[in-house]
Scaffold this active site. Structure first.
Site, PDB file in Angstrom:
ATOM      1  N   SER A 494     -55.695  18.864 100.707  1.00 44.86           N
ATOM      2  CA  SER A 494     -55.602  18.362  99.462  1.00 44.86           C
ATOM      3  C   SER A 494     -55.775  16.924  99.861  1.00 44.86           C
ATOM      4  CB  SER A 494     -54.339  18.685  99.061  1.00 44.86           C
ATOM      5  OG  SER A 494     -54.106  18.362  97.603  1.00 44.86           O
ATOM      6  N   ASP A 581     -60.016  27.375  93.417  1.00 46.78           N
ATOM      7  CA  ASP A 581     -58.938  26.047  93.492  1.00 46.78           C
ATOM      8  C   ASP A 581     -58.933  25.547  92.175  1.00 46.78           C
ATOM      9  OD1 ASP A 581     -57.420  23.978  93.914  1.00 46.78           O
ATOM     10  OD2 ASP A 581     -58.478  23.439  95.850  1.00 46.78           O
ATOM     11  N   HIS A 613     -55.970  26.767  96.252  1.00 43.07           N
ATOM     12  CA  HIS A 613     -55.727  25.240  96.611  1.00 43.07           C
ATOM     13  C   HIS A 613     -54.886  25.582  98.066  1.00 43.07           C
ATOM     14  CE1 HIS A 613     -55.740  21.296  96.777  1.00 43.07           C
ATOM     15  NE2 HIS A 613     -54.217  20.839  96.507  1.00 43.07           N
TER      16      HIS A 613
END
Length: 669
Positions: A494, A581, A613
């Site tokens: 991320s 995602d 994600h």
């Protein structure tokens, strides 16, 4: 509230401890670290009669339940076939175990319940493209809970009362632009939260279902992540706040609802007040946590003072109270020794007795797990960066925190960025240290938990001062003999993936290689594709990252997007991405892979079509980590377990650059 927020010391002193050869330290199979735990996430029912936990069923994590008095009678409650259930919680009447589950990582989480007696499973929110959120569960009202559902308008969660027996949903409040609500134990909405154009938040009182026009509290951008109403006491007369106004770190404040008078219950200059223990019957705070270098419990009253002291004295590791009965007679306590697998215990308060229920990963008992060491690292401008260092046992067999010689290092960067790293067992630290690398995780500016000033120091500093903090931490590691400047990799997911891309693009000769997991490459397209239910937090994104609606903001976002500097990348790069995602769209990875491929710059790209994600399914996580450890071994000369059949057991699709990662081309034949 629905919110958008972003050990032989004496011997060591007498006898010299010699560095071991890495070959003397057994290689821990990655499946033992990243495979399914045997049991995890236990909860005790409010009435104390049942225990639930998450454990594998036919290889997939599902919910199990057993009478608290007879764990041998355990039975699975759910039957998920592919995607793991990662947590669950009890209904207030102790009849139903609830959980949320999405499909393929799309984060359209629906709410399910399973009746413990009948085994009947109910989808309480049977809607498409909907994200359900639990708003409030009360110990006073047993038959229903409040949930938020965004099926009418994907940006906003309407509030419903859910009858747990029948599954009936009754509208309580249509949401026309509010970021969240706070309810009391009578399941009455009392406060509404609305985002401001400046990135701050306005809170309004709700009376008899009507939202006041006059604000109750106005909070600016600086305080927006550290000030919020927390919970009402059971009688509704006291409102607890986490509050950083007129101070730096978030304090715990009690407000008398009638008079408005406030009293500071707890504050700590080092860190924000964290979790609380509250009396299940009255809702009054009994203790709180402060997490600076490590988490500490601090009692507020004498109610639990002796209990916390007993737990501290009788547990080997950092403990966390994870679940309690309504009668307050039994607690579940998780214990994390770091150098041994975590365990969960039943604590009988009256008998002052701890009974071990399970060890989460018994296959790691006796494994050469490494110690974690908190560090305070100074940034170039004087900010203190709370960081965590793990050293390979080969260069620190006693766990002193001092390396006998420099070794290659992986800078492992947390996501968020509005999150933090903490002390405790960390699967990535253990895996990488076992492979021969020092591992350093840094709470760079913008990380949460250290006060509002530390968060705000990261405003508009993506790829700049936030990145400088990471560089300063690397310099600290080099200066202190942990590693050498030419043997440092950067890795993260991320925002940590973004930091990896920024590292190899903005400082192209600093890192030996990079591993980016679901990281954004283009900040414009990132902000264009954030999920609609993040609407309330959009202005805060703009104020803290860069505003795509202004020329100045556009210039900043362009300057901070690694995609625009892809041609500068010189070092090996591995990218992993989930196709579904919703936060960091798959195009974020595709764009930079395409840009690098067009310039014939080596990059390896692995996609998982059934992930979002991050990689929730262990077979997928193991597969990507199999590629990663062989990639790092080529880059840093560490150890690696061969890829073997890891990829074939997963859904991995190698979209580009298999030839640049050792063993990958053969693994996918």
């Amino acid at each position: 509230m629905i919110r958008y927020a972003l050990p032989a010391l004496l011997l060591a002193s007498v006898l010299p401890v010699h560095a071991q050869s890495p070959a003397d330290v057994p290689l821990i199979e990655r499946a033992k670290i990243f495979g399914n735990p045997s049991k995890t996430a236990a909860k005790i029912s409010p009435d104390g009669k049942w225990l639930s936990w998450i454990a594998p069923r036919d290889g997939v994590l599902n919910v199990w339940v057993a009478p608290a008095s007879d764990l041998a009678r355990a039975k699975p409650l759910t039957d998920e076939k592919t995607r793991p259930i990662r947590n669950s919680f009890w209904s207030p009447d102790s009849r139903t175990v609830l959980f949320i589950q999405d499909k393929g990582g799309d984060e359209n989480f629906l709410l399910y319940g399973v009746n413990v007696d009948s085994g009947k499973q109910t989808n309480y929110t049977p809607f498409e493209k909907t994200r359900a959120q639990v708003l409030h569960i009360s110990s006073k009202i047993k038959d229903r809970i409040l949930v938020g559902i965004n099926n009418r308008d994907p940006r906003w969660h309407d509030v419903y009362s859910l009858d747990l027996a029948s599954g009936k949903l009754t509208l309580v409040q249509q949401n026309d632009g509010y970021g969240g609500y706070l309810a009391d134990d009578q399941l009455k909405l009392r406060i509404a939260e609305k985002a401001r154009d400046d990135g701050g938040t306005t809170y309004y009182r709700i009376t008899d279902g009507k939202i006041d026009s006059k604000p109750l509290v106005e909070v600016g951008l600086d305080d927006s992540q550290t000030t919020a109403p927390w919970a009402f006491t059971a009688d509704g007369k006291t409102l607890y706040w986490t509050d950083s106004r007129n101070r730096n770190t978030a304090a715990l404040v009690a407000q008398d609802v009638a008079s408005g008078k406030t009293t500071i219950i707890a504050e700590d200059a080092r860190a924000d007040i964290g979790q609380t223990l509250t009396d299940e019957r009255t809702g009054r705070v009994q203790a709180y946590t402060v997490n600076y270098l490590k988490q500490e419990y601090v009692p507020v009253s004498n109610d639990v003072k002796a209990d916390l002291a007993f737990l501290k004295q009788n547990t080997k590791g950092q403990f966390t109270v994870t679940s309690r009965t309504e009668a307050e007679d039994k607690w579940l306590v998780a214990v994390d020794p770091v150098t041994a697998p975590a365990s969960t215990w039943l604590y009988d308060r009256k008998a002052k007795k701890l009974t071990q229920l399970y060890v989460s990963r018994p296959e790691l008992e006796g494994a050469p797990l490494a110690a974690m060491h908190p560090q305070e690292i100074k940034a170039r401008d004087g900010l203190t960066l709370v960081s965590y260092l793990t050293l390979p046992k080969a260069v620190d067999p006693s766990g002193s925190g001092k390396a006998s010689k420099p070794v290659p290092m992986v800078l492992f960067v947390h996501g968020g960025p509005w999150a933090r790293d903490g002390f405790g067992y960390n699967s990535y630290h253990q895996w990488l240290a076992n492979r021969g690398y020092a591992v350093l995780s840094v709470n760079y500016r913008g990380s949460t938990g250290f006060g509002k000033n530390f968060i705000s120091a990261g405003d508009l500093q993506w790829g700049r001062k936030m990145h400088d903090d990471l560089l300063d931490a690397v310099q600290w590691a080099v200066k202190n003999g942990v590693t050498t400047a030419d043997k440092v990799a950067i890795m993260g997911g991320s925002y940590g993936g973004y930091a990896t891309l920024a590292g190899v693009a903005f400082t192209p000769t600093t890192f030996a290689c990079g591993v980016d997991i679901v990281g954004p490459s283009n900040l414009f397209t990132l902000l264009q594709t954030i999920p609609p239910y993040w609407e309330a937090g959009k202005q805060q994104f703009y104020k803290r990252m860069g505003d795509p609606t202004t020329e100045e903001g556009k210039a900043l976002l362009k300057e901070r997007s690694p995609l625009n500097f892809a041609g500068d990348i010189q070092r090996p790069l591995l990218i992993g991405q989930g196709a579904n995602d919703p936060r960091v769209n798959v195009r974020e990875s595709e764009q930079i892979v395409d840009a690098m491929a067009a310039k014939n710059i080596p990059v390896t790209y692995v996609v998982f079509p059934d992930e979002g994600h991050g990689f929730a399914r262990p077979v997928n996580n193991i597969a990507f980590n199999a590629v990663t450890e062989n990639f790092l071994a080529q880059c840093l000369n560490g150890r690696a377990e061969p890829i073997g059949g890891a990829l074939k057991a997963s859904t991995a699709q190698v979209k580009h650059g298999a030839e640049f990662a050792p063993g990958l081309a053969d693994a996918i034949k």
